[in-house]
Scaffold this motif. Structure first.
Motif, PDB file in Angstrom:
ATOM      1  N   LEU A   1       8.411  35.765-151.960  1.00  0.00           N
ATOM      2  CA  LEU A   1       7.886  34.517-152.689  1.00  0.00           C
ATOM      3  C   LEU A   1       7.662  34.652-154.314  1.00  0.00           C
ATOM      4  O   LEU A   1       7.964  33.742-154.785  1.00  0.00           O
ATOM      5  CB  LEU A   1       6.443  34.243-151.971  1.00  0.00           C
ATOM      6  CG  LEU A   1       6.588  33.612-150.603  1.00  0.00           C
ATOM      7  CD1 LEU A   1       5.096  33.726-149.948  1.00  0.00           C
ATOM      8  CD2 LEU A   1       7.337  32.430-150.552  1.00  0.00           C
TER       9      LEU A   1
ATOM     10  N   ALA B   1      11.114  34.608-155.585  1.00  0.00           N
ATOM     11  CA  ALA B   1      11.642  32.872-155.598  1.00  0.00           C
ATOM     12  C   ALA B   1      10.921  32.224-156.535  1.00  0.00           C
ATOM     13  O   ALA B   1      11.769  31.310-156.968  1.00  0.00           O
ATOM     14  CB  ALA B   1      11.515  32.504-153.930  1.00  0.00           C
ATOM     15  N   ALA B   2       9.867  32.425-157.035  1.00  0.00           N
ATOM     16  CA  ALA B   2       8.918  31.690-157.856  1.00  0.00           C
ATOM     17  C   ALA B   2       9.656  31.803-159.129  1.00  0.00           C
ATOM     18  O   ALA B   2       9.830  31.002-159.773  1.00  0.00           O
ATOM     19  CB  ALA B   2       7.730  32.062-157.863  1.00  0.00           C
TER      20      ALA B   2
ATOM     21  N   VAL C   1      13.079  29.740-159.138  1.00  0.00           N
ATOM     22  CA  VAL C   1      12.651  28.422-159.117  1.00  0.00           C
ATOM     23  C   VAL C   1      12.151  27.924-160.441  1.00  0.00           C
ATOM     24  O   VAL C   1      12.544  26.903-161.050  1.00  0.00           O
ATOM     25  CB  VAL C   1      11.907  27.954-158.095  1.00  0.00           C
ATOM     26  CG1 VAL C   1      11.430  26.633-158.134  1.00  0.00           C
ATOM     27  CG2 VAL C   1      12.530  28.198-156.665  1.00  0.00           C
TER      28      VAL C   1
ATOM     29  N   ALA D   1       8.954  22.207-160.426  1.00  0.00           N
ATOM     30  CA  ALA D   1       9.076  22.868-159.258  1.00  0.00           C
ATOM     31  C   ALA D   1       8.017  22.702-158.157  1.00  0.00           C
ATOM     32  O   ALA D   1       6.676  22.436-158.404  1.00  0.00           O
ATOM     33  CB  ALA D   1       9.181  24.125-159.476  1.00  0.00           C
TER      34      ALA D   1
ATOM     35  N   ASP E   1       9.958  24.014-152.664  1.00  0.00           N
ATOM     36  CA  ASP E   1      11.233  24.748-153.413  1.00  0.00           C
ATOM     37  C   ASP E   1      11.478  26.099-153.408  1.00  0.00           C
ATOM     38  O   ASP E   1      12.155  26.823-153.028  1.00  0.00           O
ATOM     39  CB  ASP E   1      11.326  24.032-154.885  1.00  0.00           C
ATOM     40  CG  ASP E   1      11.509  22.708-155.168  1.00  0.00           C
ATOM     41  OD1 ASP E   1      12.152  22.141-154.082  1.00  0.00           O
ATOM     42  OD2 ASP E   1      11.171  22.069-156.263  1.00  0.00           O
ATOM     43  N   VAL E   2       9.924  26.699-153.712  1.00  0.00           N
ATOM     44  CA  VAL E   2       9.724  27.914-153.651  1.00  0.00           C
ATOM     45  C   VAL E   2       9.923  28.686-152.295  1.00  0.00           C
ATOM     46  O   VAL E   2      10.777  29.692-151.951  1.00  0.00           O
ATOM     47  CB  VAL E   2       8.469  28.447-154.111  1.00  0.00           C
ATOM     48  CG1 VAL E   2       8.314  30.145-154.083  1.00  0.00           C
ATOM     49  CG2 VAL E   2       8.255  28.165-155.727  1.00  0.00           C
TER      50      VAL E   2
ATOM     51  N   VAL F   1       3.983  30.466-147.537  1.00  0.00           N
ATOM     52  CA  VAL F   1       3.599  30.185-148.959  1.00  0.00           C
ATOM     53  C   VAL F   1       1.984  30.135-149.206  1.00  0.00           C
ATOM     54  O   VAL F   1       1.180  30.822-149.756  1.00  0.00           O
ATOM     55  CB  VAL F   1       4.075  28.885-149.753  1.00  0.00           C
ATOM     56  CG1 VAL F   1       3.728  29.026-151.295  1.00  0.00           C
ATOM     57  CG2 VAL F   1       5.575  29.037-149.870  1.00  0.00           C
TER      58      VAL F   1
ATOM     59  N   LYS G   1      -0.024  26.504-156.525  1.00  0.00           N
ATOM     60  CA  LYS G   1       1.262  26.756-157.185  1.00  0.00           C
ATOM     61  C   LYS G   1       0.551  27.541-158.508  1.00  0.00           C
ATOM     62  O   LYS G   1       0.883  28.457-159.126  1.00  0.00           O
ATOM     63  CB  LYS G   1       1.749  25.481-157.962  1.00  0.00           C
ATOM     64  CG  LYS G   1       2.942  25.867-158.788  1.00  0.00           C
ATOM     65  CD  LYS G   1       3.935  24.834-158.925  1.00  0.00           C
ATOM     66  CE  LYS G   1       3.318  23.597-159.675  1.00  0.00           C
ATOM     67  NZ  LYS G   1       4.352  22.618-159.929  1.00  0.00           N
TER      68      LYS G   1
END
Length: 224
Positions: free
Chosen positions: A16, A19-20, A23, A32, A36-37, A48, A55
């Motif tokens: 994660l 990916a963050a 993104v 974002a 999306d993440v 998540v 976020k």
């Protein structure tokens, strides 16, 4: 079984965070979404929220993972009471610039932080705070500067608090400019000369106590 579950949870958390980085770098932090993440990591939105409350917390954890080594080295430098303060400041500054130039993760996260992150709402309690990271950095720099004053490298009336923030602003400015224009110069090779210039200016003309006072300014602290 328990060990495997913990390992899987850690692997998901790392995925994660990876990916963050991708993104947020591609879309900016505000645009974002956690969806999306999740998609970029190949997991569900529920995964998540299992690891991050919102976020802001995800963003803070991503920044902390990349910048914690830099902060740790700066804290160690600030705690080196017997070391030459100016030499320490030079070494840790060059090392930080080269880390940013050569470490793709550090570079990517700082690009997000300095160039692609609009102001986020306050993250959840317990999440790493970007403002707190800045405060800790300034505090560590000030401790090095106070040591430089004690060692006679800087004049006794140097405003250590203002000097620390000037150094921090210089560093942020150089890094942000390079991230936006990496073709302008090679940060890795230019780092020693840039730090030499920064420190030469500090030694030749340090900010004096009282220079930061003015309407709405906090009182300058007396370090003596």
């Amino acid at each position: 079984m328990v060990r495997r579950t913990k390992d899987e949870a850690l692997a998901t958390r790392e995925a994660l965070l990876d990916a963050a980085e991708r993104v947020f770098c591609a879309s900016g932090v505000t645009s974002a979404t956690l969806g999306d993440v999740a998609s970029a990591a190949g997991v569900t939105r529920g995964a998540v929220y299992w690891h991050f409350r919102d976020k802001g917390e995800l963003f803070g954890a991503m920044c902390s993972r990349a910048t914690l080594p830099l902060q740790s080295r700066l804290e160690q430098a600030a705690d080196g009471d017997g070391d030459d303060a100016i030499a320490t400041l030079h070494a840790v500054s060059v090392q930080a610039m080269r880390e940013i130039a050569l470490n793709p993760r550090t570079r990517a996260v700082l690009e997000i932080l300095l160039c692609k992150s609009e102001r986020l709402p306050q993250p959840a309690d317990g999440a790493p705070q970007i403002d707190e990271m800045d405060r800790q950095c300034a505090n560590a720099l000030e401790r090095i500067i106070v040591r430089a004053i004690v060692q006679g490298h800087l004049s006794a009336d140097t405003d250590s608090h203002l000097a620390a923030h000037l150094l921090q602003a210089f560093f942020h400015g150089v890094i942000q400019h390079w991230l936006m224009h990496p073709e302008a110069f090679d940060l890795n090779t230019a780092a020693p000369a840039m730090v030499d210039t920064m420190i030469a200016g500090l030694v030749a003309a340090p900010p004096r106590r009282g220079a930061g006072e003015g309407p709405g300014s906090p009182c300058v602290r007396d370090e003596t």
